[in-house]
Design a protein around this motif. Structure first.
Motif, mmCIF file in Angstrom:
data_model
loop_
_atom_site.group_PDB
_atom_site.id
_atom_site.type_symbol
_atom_site.label_atom_id
_atom_site.label_comp_id
_atom_site.label_asym_id
_atom_site.label_seq_id
_atom_site.Cartn_x
_atom_site.Cartn_y
_atom_site.Cartn_z
ATOM 1 N N TYR A 176 16.571 12.176 -14.069
ATOM 2 C CA TYR A 176 17.885 13.075 -14.634
ATOM 3 C C TYR A 176 18.923 13.511 -14.154
ATOM 4 O O TYR A 176 20.034 13.555 -14.489
ATOM 5 N N ASN B 247 22.065 11.313 -29.261
ATOM 6 C CA ASN B 247 20.487 11.983 -28.417
ATOM 7 C C ASN B 247 20.368 10.510 -27.665
ATOM 8 O O ASN B 247 18.670 10.940 -27.495
ATOM 9 N N GLU B 248 20.023 9.792 -27.704
ATOM 10 C CA GLU B 248 19.432 8.540 -27.725
ATOM 11 C C GLU B 248 20.131 7.413 -26.907
ATOM 12 O O GLU B 248 19.392 6.478 -26.243
ATOM 13 N N GLY C 254 21.272 13.655 -20.560
ATOM 14 C CA GLY C 254 21.886 14.609 -22.278
ATOM 15 C C GLY C 254 23.159 14.774 -21.160
ATOM 16 O O GLY C 254 24.044 14.801 -21.989
ATOM 17 N N GLU D 292 25.967 12.522 -22.800
ATOM 18 C CA GLU D 292 26.759 12.643 -24.005
ATOM 19 C C GLU D 292 27.277 13.833 -23.089
ATOM 20 O O GLU D 292 28.619 13.590 -24.746
ATOM 21 N N GLN D 293 27.321 14.640 -23.047
ATOM 22 C CA GLN D 293 28.332 15.902 -22.618
ATOM 23 C C GLN D 293 29.391 15.663 -22.443
ATOM 24 O O GLN D 293 30.448 16.307 -22.646
#
Length: 446
Positions: free
Chosen positions: A333, A372-373, A378, A381-382
């Motif tokens: 992550y 969210n996928e 994450g 996306e941000q």
């Protein structure tokens, strides 16, 4: 005289003139501090005096000879600043503050030269250090040099009188050119109408499940940008070789099935179409890197080189999941977050759009994917300015619309799920699997 014995570049008269002009015109302090720092002064006395003037400004105290001396005295730095006699002599250096920008820029120029010498020495020392990888040394060197180039770029406050004229001029220019897109057009007409093209400094994510056509969409866009519009374009392929990419492009342009190119099952007349397609590719400003598991450090270095040497206007990366982080011991992550942020910063640094392909989670199989996928983090996306998903039936459809028999012309949908500066929505397109190519839905097909 050897280089090590030379005095570093500096101009004491310009330093003193800058400080003297600041004392003569206190309003000029707010202008100078936008691009000058105390470290830019060579003489330590001038560094201390500049810091004191900035301190007075931040304290909302009007600086003059008396308040400056008082501030230095209270902080126990008057002697280190040269004493009262030196400070009093500063205003004698300049009859007026009108030329303060000229003096300050001399100070900045000399500081840049000193920093270049310092960086060169550091690079030389690190080059002798066998414990450091040469790639890492190159990356650090590039970062230091690029940081220097931004030293004299300051933020500015504009009023509407400054902004209106160039804005009207830009609108008039677009009107005369009849170009409805302010960015780089992808070739997908409805998508370009929604986005006005891919914009500079933006990171665009293209997400889909495996085999849904992420690479095909990127190559279709790249063909339009680099081959049809002749806009310099970079493509980082971490999954396919340069030869495979070239074959796909030849198939798209010549409209000869990619399977035939692979198997060699060609007719004699096919070679004319292939040669014409090859000629278009040969003349195009398209630059390809096909390094598998490429390190983030190397990717950024090569992207900067593409921009500097070839002036690329857009870069595609296929795909983010295959970029190797420098910190491989960190959790996945955190690695993905660092890569995502770095690519966004790279887009801003180079001031070009960067289109990054990304896989989506297995939960999106058969369903419309959501933000969210996005697989990995994450942070993707941000950090993304725009997110486009590819959605459709992988098996194709019969003519009557029922699922079943494979159809080489398949309906696909591009879902603009995020766009910072524009609307979101769906765009219907066609996927021609024989050529691995995306085309506008409105286009006629045999």
């Amino acid at each position: 005289m050897e280089l090590k014995d030379k005095i570093p570049p500096h101009n004491l008269e310009a330093e003193q003139a800058t400080l003297g002009a600041m004392l003569l015109n206190w309003e000029s302090v707010n202008e100078v501090v936008l691009y000058i720092r105390s470290s830019h002064f060579y003489d330590q006395r001038n560094q201390i005096i500049f810091d004191s003037l900035v301190h007075l400004s931040e304290s909302s105290v009007k600086g003059d000879m008396l308040t400056l001396i008082d501030d230095l005295t209270k902080r126990g730095k008057l002697d280190a600043a040269g004493g009262v006699s030196y400070i009093s002599s500063l205003t004698d250096m300049v009859p007026t503050s009108a030329n303060i920008d000229y003096y300050a820029n001399i100070v900045l120029d000399q500081a840049i030269r000193r920093n270049l010498i310092r960086i060169s020495s550091e690079i030389k020392a690190e080059s002798f250090d066998e414990t450091k990888e040469s790639r890492s040394i190159l990356e650090e060197a590039e970062q230091k040099i690029f940081k220097l180039t931004d030293t004299n770029e300051s933020s500015s406050i504009f009023n509407m009188r400054d902004i209106i004229p160039p804005t009207i001029e830009l609108i008039d220019k677009r009107y005369k050119q009849k170009n409805s897109f302010s960015g780089i057009p992808s070739g997908i007409t409805e998508l370009d109408s929604m986005t006005s093209g891919f914009q500079d400094s933006e990171m665009i994510i293209v997400g889909a499940r495996p085999s849904m056509g992420k690479t095909a969409l990127a190559l279709s866009m790249m063909q339009h940008i680099a081959i049809e519009k002749k806009i310099p374009c970079g493509f980082f392929s971490l999954e396919m070789s340069a030869n495979q990419i070239c074959q796909r492009l030849l198939s798209q342009i010549s409209r000869i099935q990619s399977r035939k190119l692979r198997d060699g099952m060609l007719r004699l007349e096919d070679f004319t179409a292939i040669q014409n397609a090859a000629g278009l590719c040969y003349e195009s400003p398209l630059y390809i890197v096909d390094t598998p598991n490429m390190k983030l450090l190397d990717l950024r270095t090569m992207a900067r080189r593409m921009k500097a040497l070839n002036d690329v206007k857009i870069i595609f990366i296929d795909y983010i999941g295959l970029i190797s982080s420098e910190n491989e011991d960190a959790p996945v992550y955190e690695q993905q977050s660092a890569i995502s942020k770095s690519l966004k910063n790279l887009a801003r640094e180079l001031n070009i759009p960067i289109v990054v392909l990304c896989q989506v989670a297995r939960s999106a199989e058969g369903n419309e994917p959501g933000l969210n996928e996005l697989r990995g983090s994450g942070s993707i996306e941000q950090d993304a300015d725009m997110v486009i998903f590819i959605h459709g039936n992988r098996k194709g459809q019969k003519a009557d619309g029922e699922e079943g028999e494979y159809n080489p012309v398949q309906d696909r949908k591009l879902i603009v799920a995020k766009q910072r500066n524009g609307p979101i929505g769906d765009v219907d397109v066609l996927f021609i699997s024989s050529y691995t190519k995306f085309e506008n839905k409105s286009k006629d097909h045999e």
